[in-house]
Design an enzyme around this catalytic site. Sequence first.
Site, PDB file in Angstrom:
ATOM      1  N   GLU A 332       1.143  -0.953  -0.252  1.00 22.67           N
ATOM      2  CA  GLU A 332      -0.039   0.204   0.217  1.00 22.67           C
ATOM      3  C   GLU A 332       0.923   1.606   0.050  1.00 22.67           C
ATOM      4  O   GLU A 332       1.592   1.757   0.418  1.00 22.67           O
ATOM      5  CB  GLU A 332      -0.314   0.231   1.044  1.00 22.67           C
ATOM      6  CG  GLU A 332      -1.958  -1.461   1.546  1.00 22.67           C
ATOM      7  CD  GLU A 332      -3.112  -0.560   2.186  1.00 22.67           C
ATOM      8  OE1 GLU A 332      -4.171  -1.363   2.085  1.00 22.67           O
ATOM      9  OE2 GLU A 332      -2.569  -0.333   3.271  1.00 22.67           O
ATOM     10  N   CYS A 333       0.427   2.071  -1.180  1.00 24.58           N
ATOM     11  CA  CYS A 333       1.432   3.144  -1.591  1.00 24.58           C
ATOM     12  C   CYS A 333       2.965   3.177  -0.690  1.00 24.58           C
ATOM     13  O   CYS A 333       3.032   2.717  -1.864  1.00 24.58           O
ATOM     14  CB  CYS A 333       0.718   3.898  -0.022  1.00 24.58           C
ATOM     15  SG  CYS A 333       0.862   6.067  -0.749  1.00 24.58           S
ATOM     16  N   GLY A 334       3.509   3.528   0.083  1.00 27.91           N
ATOM     17  CA  GLY A 334       5.210   3.689   0.385  1.00 27.91           C
ATOM     18  C   GLY A 334       5.841   2.488   0.233  1.00 27.91           C
ATOM     19  O   GLY A 334       6.318   1.734  -1.080  1.00 27.91           O
TER      20      GLY A 334
END
Length: 441
Positions: A332-334
């Site tokens: 997720e994301c990073g």
Amino acid sequence: MSPPYPGQSGLIIAATHSGAGKTSLTTGLIFALCRKGLRIQPFKCGPDYIDPGFLGAAAGRPCFNLDGFAMGTAEMAGILALAGSHDLAIAEGVMGLFDAGPAPGRTGAGSTADIAAATGWPVILVIDAAKMAQTAGAIALGCATFRPDVLVAGVILNRVASERHRELAETGLDQAGIPLLGSLPARKEGHLPSRHLGLVQSGEMSNLASIIEGLAEHVAAGIDLEALIRLARPARLTGQHPLRMAPPGGRIALARDAAFSFIYPHMIAGWRASGATILPFSPLADEPPDESADIVWLPGGYPELHAPRLTDAGRFRSGMQAFARRKPVHGECGGYMTLGAGITTRDGARHAMLGLLGLETSFLPKRMRLGYRRATLLEAMPGLAAGTRLIGHEFHYAGITHQPDAPLAVIRDPTGAVMPETGSRRGHVTGSFFHLIARDA
């Protein structure tokens, strides 16, 4: 000292606008109440990872998010049950009391007021009085009458210049008929430091304990804690409602360190309540995931601040690559950025990442991407079949410069507009900038 109501009684600390000082105030309030022997359960309204770290550190227990946009009342009731036994719940609001994004056709748009209405917890309104006096009463009265399903039970004045200033502001509150629970002078020391996605994470601060203690002293000196506690009311949300998000595996290898910390406590608690085992590991310590895990989950966070270390983490890299050949991996994301081929940081340097996806991301130019999102999966991801509808949010500055893999989902903003960010899938590996909160109804 004990609260007047049993079980899930609570209060919401809200403000008239962002920047009024509610995170510092709520952190200090929680610790001040804990020092009096109360078991305080912290909550944070809305999608936020960083503020809950401070609230949880002050309380000595995880801070759970309650979200009026992403969660229904059943999900919120389930989170209250996951929180366990406590004497008093203290929830910090998000933005101003009634502020929210667009949400066509929804009764809950994501405001603090939505959480107050759903739980029945009274609101303690924080007003930054730095540039006003009697007008504080007018502002409080407006907030108290704006929504009949939200009870504004009292006011705390922040950044008060003098005793005379407090008296003038209290005159306005008396005229409005809203009690003043305390006033706090402006405080130069002990501020919570910030960076590009908000406050610096609590776990990164070596002096966190002394900052929290200072905030508690500040709050206890200016607020009538006994009067505040007497305003608490029991939650309307009761019962053991199960969360609708099944764990993605029976044994979940979860990256957990300063680069990968953005995952909601209700997700982890819900996975554990469903029988899953969490196997934490640290990419920054060059640890590979546990080979016995069914899945690897890389949360969001700040990989861009640790990009050289992640590039050099050979055991982490080889362990992830070996795992992904056999079993599912999700980011997720990073975490998604780390699964990609490379990250270009603000200084223009490119850092090689895991290469499990073809994704290239860059912080040049810097541009915030923020807001609630709805996703419909085009491909399966761990624990979720294609076609599943999810709800979450996006919050990042990085942009995509190359994404050659199959799209993971159709993602829309709260107005229904299709967003360009789709996430991606390659073999057993999936990822997206989308932060998962719950299944969409």
